[in-house]
Design an enzyme around this catalytic site. Structure first.
Site, PDB file in Angstrom:
ATOM      1  N   GLY A 143     -61.776 -57.869 -36.059  1.00  0.00           N
ATOM      2  CA  GLY A 143     -62.014 -56.616 -36.787  1.00  0.00           C
ATOM      3  C   GLY A 143     -62.059 -56.847 -38.290  1.00  0.00           C
ATOM      4  NE  ARG A 189     -62.651 -56.784 -31.876  1.00  0.00           N
ATOM      5  CZ  ARG A 189     -61.536 -56.874 -32.607  1.00  0.00           C
ATOM      6  NH1 ARG A 189     -60.769 -57.929 -32.513  1.00  0.00           N
ATOM      7  NH2 ARG A 189     -61.206 -55.883 -33.425  1.00  0.00           N
ATOM      8  CG  ASP A 204     -56.675 -62.360 -29.438  1.00  0.00           C
ATOM      9  OD1 ASP A 204     -55.798 -62.945 -28.771  1.00  0.00           O
ATOM     10  OD2 ASP A 204     -56.964 -61.167 -29.266  1.00  0.00           O
ATOM     11  CE  LYS A 215     -59.015 -60.203 -38.815  1.00  0.00           C
ATOM     12  NZ  LYS A 215     -59.893 -59.812 -37.725  1.00  0.00           N
ATOM     13  CB  THR A 216     -55.092 -58.310 -38.317  1.00  0.00           C
ATOM     14  OG1 THR A 216     -55.154 -57.061 -37.638  1.00  0.00           O
ATOM     15  CG2 THR A 216     -53.648 -58.781 -38.342  1.00  0.00           C
ATOM     16  CG  ASP A 228     -54.074 -54.049 -35.989  1.00  0.00           C
ATOM     17  OD1 ASP A 228     -54.755 -53.242 -36.641  1.00  0.00           O
ATOM     18  OD2 ASP A 228     -54.308 -54.342 -34.800  1.00  0.00           O
ATOM     19  CE  LYS A 241     -56.631 -22.010 -41.122  1.00  0.00           C
ATOM     20  NZ  LYS A 241     -57.732 -21.081 -41.170  1.00  0.00           N
ATOM     21  CE1 TYR A 242     -56.613 -24.755 -37.604  1.00  0.00           C
ATOM     22  CE2 TYR A 242     -56.967 -25.260 -39.933  1.00  0.00           C
ATOM     23  CZ  TYR A 242     -57.373 -24.650 -38.757  1.00  0.00           C
ATOM     24  OH  TYR A 242     -58.550 -23.952 -38.738  1.00  0.00           O
ATOM     25  CG  MET A 273     -57.656 -48.609 -35.929  1.00  0.00           C
ATOM     26  SD  MET A 273     -58.853 -49.733 -36.637  1.00  0.00           S
ATOM     27  CE  MET A 273     -60.300 -49.181 -35.728  1.00  0.00           C
ATOM     28  N   GLY A 274     -54.090 -49.836 -35.136  1.00  0.00           N
ATOM     29  CA  GLY A 274     -53.006 -50.777 -34.925  1.00  0.00           C
ATOM     30  C   GLY A 274     -52.902 -50.930 -33.424  1.00  0.00           C
ATOM     31  NE  ARG A 275     -56.047 -55.489 -30.368  1.00  0.00           N
ATOM     32  CZ  ARG A 275     -57.291 -55.809 -30.690  1.00  0.00           C
ATOM     33  NH1 ARG A 275     -58.284 -55.285 -30.026  1.00  0.00           N
ATOM     34  NH2 ARG A 275     -57.533 -56.663 -31.667  1.00  0.00           N
ATOM     35  CE1 TYR A 277     -63.823 -49.551 -35.660  1.00  0.00           C
ATOM     36  CE2 TYR A 277     -63.227 -47.345 -34.926  1.00  0.00           C
ATOM     37  CZ  TYR A 277     -63.444 -48.681 -34.649  1.00  0.00           C
ATOM     38  OH  TYR A 277     -63.267 -49.160 -33.371  1.00  0.00           O
ATOM     39  N   GLY A 332     -60.677 -47.367 -43.232  1.00  0.00           N
ATOM     40  CA  GLY A 332     -59.926 -48.218 -44.162  1.00  0.00           C
ATOM     41  C   GLY A 332     -60.264 -49.693 -44.049  1.00  0.00           C
TER      42      GLY A 332
HETATM   43  P1  FBP Z   1     -58.139 -57.454 -35.517  1.00  0.00           P
HETATM   44  O1  FBP Z   1     -56.835 -57.638 -34.830  1.00  0.00           O
HETATM   45  O2  FBP Z   1     -59.235 -58.289 -34.971  1.00  0.00           O
HETATM   46  O3  FBP Z   1     -58.007 -57.625 -37.001  1.00  0.00           O
HETATM   47  O4  FBP Z   1     -58.624 -55.955 -35.313  1.00  0.00           O
HETATM   48  C1  FBP Z   1     -57.761 -54.901 -35.499  1.00  0.00           C
HETATM   49  C2  FBP Z   1     -58.391 -53.575 -35.195  1.00  0.00           C
HETATM   50  O5  FBP Z   1     -58.805 -52.955 -36.380  1.00  0.00           O
HETATM   51  C3  FBP Z   1     -57.403 -52.709 -34.417  1.00  0.00           C
HETATM   52  O6  FBP Z   1     -56.605 -51.964 -35.280  1.00  0.00           O
HETATM   53  C4  FBP Z   1     -58.315 -51.905 -33.530  1.00  0.00           C
HETATM   54  O7  FBP Z   1     -57.685 -51.603 -32.317  1.00  0.00           O
HETATM   55  C5  FBP Z   1     -59.454 -52.823 -33.265  1.00  0.00           C
HETATM   56  O8  FBP Z   1     -59.535 -53.690 -34.362  1.00  0.00           O
HETATM   57  C6  FBP Z   1     -60.771 -52.103 -33.085  1.00  0.00           C
HETATM   58  O9  FBP Z   1     -61.728 -53.031 -32.694  1.00  0.00           O
HETATM   59  P2  FBP Z   1     -63.284 -52.861 -32.829  1.00  0.00           P
HETATM   60  O10 FBP Z   1     -63.644 -53.168 -34.231  1.00  0.00           O
HETATM   61  O11 FBP Z   1     -63.834 -53.885 -31.907  1.00  0.00           O
HETATM   62  O12 FBP Z   1     -63.612 -51.452 -32.476  1.00  0.00           O
END
Ligand code: FBP
Length: 552
Positions: free
Chosen positions: A80, A144, A175, A201-202, A204, A241-242, A249-251, A425, A427
């Site tokens: 990502g 990926r 990975d 890098k990530t 997350d 009111k909401y 994100m953060g798998r 996406y 950020g």
């Molecule tokens: P990486 O671990 O490869 O850096 O990706 C993180 C991430 O942004 C997660 O937060 C999210 O679940 C995933 O990528 C989304 O993947 P994709 O870009 O394939 O939709």
């Protein structure tokens, strides 16, 4: 020629700061031989050539770096997007040019696939200059594809030799850096001298340990999300009111949600790791949130902001057991399943499941159940970014409120109107903060020092990150040190262990101490946008998480 905004033009002129140790020649200071974080015997047997290497710290040297001849280096962006990837590449470019002006940098296109399929382009000074301090991975694209098979490594070797590449740098998450370790081992085992270096890098934030204090991109991405959350909080506090449900994100880990909570002080923030530790099920979470909606209603506040980490559901025990069984079935019957059409695949998977997991699956909305059975990424991970957890939870809370409202008089009804958001996406490709711009440039530049020292299977490591950048430390950490064995698609595999939120750590404890106050009172903080210019306290601050972790 790319058209540039005014800010881009300003950022292009920004000169990322390097740790002072990297300003001139360096020599390696070697630490003790290392061990993997777990499963030492198995990891050692899988990585006989690259296991146990020492940590490396660079110190200043009086004699010039070796080699003094030109070197060719290959680079891959993997996984990502994360803000700062282009700066790793600029650091690499400047690093190899500082070794020799005739050195060349080749970018493999669209991730590891480019290496295997021999799609590449030379990254010249003119190209690199267009991308300095910009977000995105568009300079060469990302992908990926998992590099793990002999044929892939052999195909990689062919092109690397053809281009006379001395080293390949893989910029990726857990990975992708596992791939880097596998490739380094394969090359060494086959007496190939081509080096493999990883870069952490990530967004997350879950690729970290003693030597990798943070993965790049986390800082910028969380600053962007915090700005957006602050804006929503202000809207929420204006309209009153909401209930806003915001998935972040953060798998796997909940670092992003935690950092954003520390920055913005929402009314509620779920932390997956706590859900797991307390063995909370989805139902428990829904009831707890329902209680908060009622409590705030009773004080006249029919609004609020709730943060939900993307990976939350995998921490709830019943949901986790469901996913684990699906993974095992996918692993055991990989070949058979791949031949089936989607409906037959669903039928087959269901026939293999336990009654408890079937019941859990059937309690979920049908589209979500279907997603879980069918959609996986190329690493076999459930695609959690596609699951609408914010919708699921808000709907379930809504159902509870409806049940209560049925028993209440018309004039006492509890209003519960929701707005749903998913920030991810938004950020990932933001222009890097000053911290990420400097950190990434240093990671890339440092990688060239590792290459010049002739090592392989190392991750570029820059640390002491809460100090001014001139005082940052630089070196390398053997990737095998971060490995353990985990089940992937039902098969045991060596992978980098993810760093989850530490419930004993300062970032979580600070959050936990304050969350009750934030729940009932409206204590929203509006951080505003990333500041690239201005007072140091405003624009050069690393994430709250990193600051709290380094100063416990
Ligand atoms: P990486 O671990 O490869 O850096 O990706 C993180 C991430 O942004 C997660 O937060 C999210 O679940 C995933 O990528 C989304 O993947 P994709 O870009 O394939 O939709």
């Amino acid at each position: 020629m790319l058209q540039k905004s005014v800010l881009q033009q300003q950022r292009a002129a920004y000169q990322p700061k390097l740790p002072s140790v990297l300003w001139g020649p360096v020599k390696m200071q070697l630490g003790q031989p290392t061990e993997s974080v777990a499963d030492q015997e198995t990891v050692k047997s899988l990585f006989p050539c690259t296991y146990g290497m020492p940590e490396i710290t660079f110190v200043e040297n009086d004699t010039p770096d070796q080699p003094a001849e030109p070197i060719n280096v290959g680079v891959i962006l993997s996984g990502g997007q994360a803000p700062g990837g282009h700066n790793v590449i600029s650091g690499l470019f400047d690093g190899i040019k500082s070794i020799h002006p005739d050195s060349r940098l080749y970018g493999f296109l669209m991730g590891p696939d480019g290496l295997v399929k021999h799609n590449y382009k030379e990254l010249t000074g003119e190209i690199v200059d267009q991308y300095r301090n910009t977000g995105g991975f568009d300079i060469i694209g990302s992908g990926r594809t998992k590099l793990e098979k002999k044929e892939q490594f052999d195909a990689a070797l062919e092109i690397l030799k053809k281009l006379e590449i001395k080293a390949v740098v893989i910029i990726g998450g857990d990975d992708s850096n596992t791939n880097a370790a596998l490739m380094a081992e394969y090359f060494k085992a086959n007496n190939e001298t081509i080096q493999v270096i990883g870069c952490p890098k990530t967004i997350d934030g879950d690729l970290k340990n003693e030597f990798i204090e943070t993965s790049f991109g986390f800082d910028t991405a969380t600053k962007v999300y915090s700005e957006l959350i602050g804006n929503i909080e202000r809207d929420c506090n204006s309209a009153k009111k909401y209930w806003h449900f915001i998935k972040l994100m953060g798998r796997s880990a909940s670092h992003i949600a935690l950092e954003c909570a520390l920055q913005t002080q929402p009314n509620y923030c779920l932390i997956g790791e706590e859900v797991e530790a307390k063995k909370l099920e989805l139902h428990d979470i829904v009831l707890d949130l329902t209680r908060l909606v009622i409590a705030r209603h009773e004080q006249g506040d029919d609004y609020g902001v709730v943060l939900i980490p993307e990976g939350l559901l995998l921490f709830a025990p019943a949901f986790k057991s469901l996913i684990e069984q699906l993974d095992a079935i996918m692993g055991d019957f990989k070949k058979e399943i791949s031949l089936l059409d989607p409906d037959d695949k669903i039928h087959f998977m269901r026939s293999q499941m336990s009654n408890e997991n079937l019941a859990m699956l059937d309690s979920l909305p049908q589209t979500l159940g279907r997603q879980l059975l069918l959609d996986r990424d190329s690493h076999g991970n459930v695609q959690l970014s596609l699951i609408d957890t914010e919708k699921l939870i808000s709907q379930l809370v809504g159902q509870e409120i409806t049940k209560i409202n049925v028993r209440l008089k018309k004039e006492n009804q509890i209003p519960f109107s929701t707005q749903l958001h998913f920030f991810g996406y938004e950020g990932r490709c933001a222009a890097p903060s000053n911290f990420d711009a400097d950190y990434c440039y240093a990671l890339g530049y440092n990688a060239t020092k590792l290459i010049a020292c002739g090592v392989t299977g190392y991750m570029s490591s820059v640390r002491n990150l809460t100090a001014p950048s001139s005082q940052w430390l630089a070196g390398g950490i053997p990737i095998t040190m971060m490995l353990n064995i985990e089940m992937r698609n039902g098969v045991p595999k060596p992978v980098i262990r993810k760093a989850l939120v530490d419930l004993e750590g300062r970032p979580f404890k600070d959050f936990a101490e304050q969350r009750e106050t934030w729940a009932m009172n409206t204590c929203y903080v509006y951080p505003g946008p990333i500041q690239y210019f201005g007072p140091t306290e405003v624009c050069d601050q690393p994430s709250r998480t990193l600051q709290l972790e380094q100063n416990p």
